[in-house]
Design an enzyme around this catalytic site. Sequence first.
Site, short mmCIF file in Angstrom:
data_model
loop_
_atom_site.label_atom_id
_atom_site.label_comp_id
_atom_site.label_asym_id
_atom_site.label_seq_id
_atom_site.Cartn_x
_atom_site.Cartn_y
_atom_site.Cartn_z
N LYS A 1 53.59 71.07 -23.22
CA LYS A 1 53.67 70.09 -24.30
C LYS A 1 54.75 69.08 -23.93
CE LYS A 1 54.34 69.58 -29.29
NZ LYS A 1 54.64 70.29 -30.56
N ARG B 1 53.20 62.46 -36.64
CA ARG B 1 54.45 62.72 -37.36
C ARG B 1 54.49 61.94 -38.66
NH1 ARG B 1 58.31 62.71 -31.94
NH2 ARG B 1 57.62 64.76 -31.20
N LYS C 1 63.20 65.45 -29.15
CA LYS C 1 62.70 66.77 -28.79
C LYS C 1 62.72 67.01 -27.27
CE LYS C 1 59.90 67.23 -32.96
NZ LYS C 1 58.69 67.81 -33.57
N GLU D 1 55.68 76.81 -16.37
CA GLU D 1 55.46 77.22 -17.76
C GLU D 1 54.17 78.04 -17.89
OE1 GLU D 1 57.32 76.97 -20.35
OE2 GLU D 1 58.72 75.31 -20.06
N LYS E 1 49.19 69.20 -23.73
CA LYS E 1 49.27 68.21 -24.80
C LYS E 1 50.28 67.14 -24.40
CE LYS E 1 50.37 67.75 -29.73
NZ LYS E 1 50.89 68.42 -30.94
N SER F 1 47.11 62.28 -31.67
CA SER F 1 46.93 61.21 -32.65
C SER F 1 47.00 59.81 -32.04
CB SER F 1 47.96 61.34 -33.77
OG SER F 1 49.29 61.30 -33.25
N TYR G 1 40.56 64.97 -33.08
CA TYR G 1 40.25 64.50 -34.44
C TYR G 1 38.84 63.93 -34.51
CZ TYR G 1 45.26 65.05 -34.64
OH TYR G 1 46.52 65.59 -34.56
#
Length: 324
Positions: free
Chosen positions: A196, A206, A218, A234, A249, A275, A314
């Site tokens: 991510k 957000r 972040k 990872e 992502k 998004s 989406y």
Amino acid sequence: MHLPIRPRRNRQSPAIRDLVRETELTPGHLIYPLFLQEGSENTPIASMPGCTRWSIPGLVKEAGEAHALGVPAVVLFPRIPDELKTRGAEACHADDGLVPRAIRALKSAHPTLTVITDVALDPYNSDGHDGLVADDGRILNDETVAVLCQQALCHARAGADIVSPSDMMDGRVAALRAALDAVGFQAVSIMSYTAKYASAYYGPFRGALDSAPKAGDKKTYQMDPANSREALREAALDEAEGADILMVKPAGPYLDIISKLRASTTLPIAAYQVSGEYLMIKAGAAGGWIDETKIMNESLIGIRRAGADMILTYFAKQWSASWR
């Protein structure tokens, strides 16, 4: 020209193109992210045209319509009222909370629908971070993982089929697996947000959930967009810790990462068309610059071609309604 090899022969008709097509996309490859909120209202999301923050009844109806089109799974993202947000994110593991109630409603109405839940603290954390925040601003890894385990157990008790940690804390997959197994939830799967990235493509999301950090960013836990080998590290850790599915992502800007993970593991790979990717297509189509249906299809095919076994998008319901 004397050409014994002419690749165009395999493109000369729709029937032949169908026969030689290498990448398949069906509704069964899609996961539908759905937003939910308290109350009886269904609120359109301005930053994500065509998306809605659903009440639980609205969520059940929308998920059922997508499932009837062949979409096998939904993933839930809650908008938590500000008065329930705390530094300790205690509301994330309340058995009467918004997400557990939504899980129970979905499983009651649609028993064959797979329900996936997001495991992270940002919707519940008054600091707006995926983890607990120390007084000096550091994101606390091990303390966060302990709370994530309580959150995952809460979701499992409500009937979630898959829990999906999106926090990017170290060691959380092993801790979640141990916590779930210890109380009999061996059948609950873990779909880990393995790679991510600290991406600007998350902006509309957000805004939809009012979950942006109140201070800082972040970047100490989400990955640097410049790195690819780190994603392999990872992935190896998540696989060793017991993840069932690995996720990349965002999807579109990170097709190379999807491909690298596909080549490095036998586990299923998920990819999240986020998004910002969705909004760019919607905005371009609204301006008349692109064909929304064709771009939607091509973007999803590209993600599948890179190696994703499943796509969080989406567009899941919209694309499935136009399939075939």
